[in-house]
Design an enzyme around this catalytic site. Structure first.
Site, PDB file in Angstrom:
ATOM      1  N   CYS A 115       0.812  -1.220   0.000  1.00 53.05           N
ATOM      2  CA  CYS A 115       0.000   0.000   0.000  1.00 53.05           C
ATOM      3  C   CYS A 115       0.847   1.272   0.000  1.00 53.05           C
ATOM      4  O   CYS A 115       0.407   2.306  -0.503  1.00 53.05           O
ATOM      5  CB  CYS A 115      -0.945   0.005   1.199  1.00 53.05           C
ATOM      6  N   HIS A 263      -3.422   7.353   0.780  1.00 51.78           N
ATOM      7  CA  HIS A 263      -3.676   6.021   0.227  1.00 51.78           C
ATOM      8  C   HIS A 263      -5.121   5.655   0.518  1.00 51.78           C
ATOM      9  O   HIS A 263      -5.604   5.832   1.634  1.00 51.78           O
ATOM     10  CB  HIS A 263      -2.723   5.004   0.850  1.00 51.78           C
ATOM     11  N   ASN A 293      -9.764  -0.286  -2.662  1.00 57.12           N
ATOM     12  CA  ASN A 293      -8.351  -0.146  -2.326  1.00 57.12           C
ATOM     13  C   ASN A 293      -7.536  -0.788  -3.447  1.00 57.12           C
ATOM     14  O   ASN A 293      -7.574  -2.002  -3.635  1.00 57.12           O
ATOM     15  CB  ASN A 293      -8.079  -0.829  -0.981  1.00 57.12           C
TER      16      ASN A 293
END
Length: 336
Positions: A115, A263, A293
């Site tokens: 991530c 993020h 995501n």
């Protein structure tokens, strides 16, 4: 010593939209449950056989970024590719991008920081440009999650979160040290590595031969595992710390932020950070509701969309921040 600046952005997502209601047809879940916990309404998934891979999505986003940068592909001196979902176990997608774009034999580096991968990749590109080693660096974040998710009720805690897509940026030299990337800040805490992980296949635990030999339908080692509450609690702390670190390094305050691009892990995390720093809705860019995501791709996709919508302007202070598996986290402070 130079600064580096972003001169081109691009992104690509598959056409196939998967809504929460679509997921409720293959697992025990519903739209309200998913939105309450993550803020996600839909995501994009690659359709098998349509030709989209982590590399090809990265290439498509890179072509847009290069065109917008106003340079030729052969002006690219180096490639940094961030992903947790490479086409092959090896080689990594960086060299495949170099091949597919027809770029001369420049170096290509793969970053495996999940991530926070794009933040790490930007930091690497920034350092190469700062030292004068390279002039134009192509940075890509691309992920194809959908083929590796447990799309059953057993895996719903993870599988409803992730989507596919790619984003890219072209960085070049900036001689004015008050502009461009002002600083980058990277951290890790490996003691929590297994709290968000995919264990197999891996040389240290379960390799392909073990999985095949056991042929165990209940083996979950090759599906992503996430201790959701633990990750959330750590994320909100580390996000805050690394944003403050970046601001203090440059003698800035939260009131100086024109746009925060976090993020896109969970809308609730972004909202927590927004409230903590007392930022308005116009100062934080979120698109997780429509893409989910996309790990290493989430920041470049969001940054590209923000730029396309006119939310990133010359002179703006833009902050990128990420937290994810590893645990790894980081921030980038940019004077656009």
């Amino acid at each position: 010593m130079y600064n580096s600046k972003i001169i081109g952005l691009g992104h690509y997502v598959p056409d196939n939209v998967v809504t929460n209601d679509d997921l409720s047809k293959v697992m025990e879940t519903n739209d309200a449950w998913i939105q309450e916990r993550t803020g996600i309404k839909e995501r994009r998934h690659v359709v098998k056989g349509d030709g989209d891979t982590t590399t090809t999505m990265g290439v498509k986003s890179a072509k847009i970024a290069i065109e917008r940068a106003g340079i030729d592909k052969d002006d690219i001196d180096f490639i940094v590719f961030a992903t947790l979902s490479p086409d092959y176990y090896f080689p990594g997608p960086g060299v495949l991008v170099q091949r597919d774009l027809g770029i001369k034999t420049v170096g290509a580096l793969d970053v495996r920081n999940q991530c926070s991968g794009f933040v790490y990749a930007i930091s690497i590109a920034d350092q190469y440009i700062k030292t004068g080693m390279y002039k134009n660096v192509l940075v890509i974040g691309s992920e194809l999650h959908s083929h590796g998710l447990d799309m059953t009720t057993r895996g719903r805690g993870v599988s409803v979160i992730f989507g596919d897509g790619a984003g890219a940026a072209v960085l070049t030299r900036e001689e004015d040290n008050t502009k461009g990337i002002l600083s980058t800040h990277l951290h890790s805490e490996g003691q929590h590595a297994e709290e968000l992980s995919l264990i197999a296949p891996g040389m240290g635990n379960r390799w392909v031969t073990d999985i095949i030999e056991d042929n165990d339908p209940n083996d979950e080692s090759y599906y992503p595992h996430m201790n959701g509450q633990f990750v959330f609690k750590n994320a909100v702390v580390r996000f805050s710390e690394v944003i403050v670190e970046g601001l203090e390094k440059n003698k800035l305050n939260a009131t100086d932020i024109d746009l925060l691009v976090p993020h896109q892990a969970n809308l609730r995390i972004s909202q927590f950070i927004q409230k903590k720093f007392q930022l308005s809705d116009d100062q934080v860019f979120n698109n997780i509701t429509k893409y989910g995501n996309t790990t290493a791709a989430s920041i470049p996709i969001a940054l590209t969309e923000a730029w396309e919508e006119g939310k990133v302007k010359s002179g703006d202070l833009v902050v990128l921040a990420a937290f994810g598996s590893g645990f790894t986290w980081g921030s980038v402070i940019i004077r656009w």
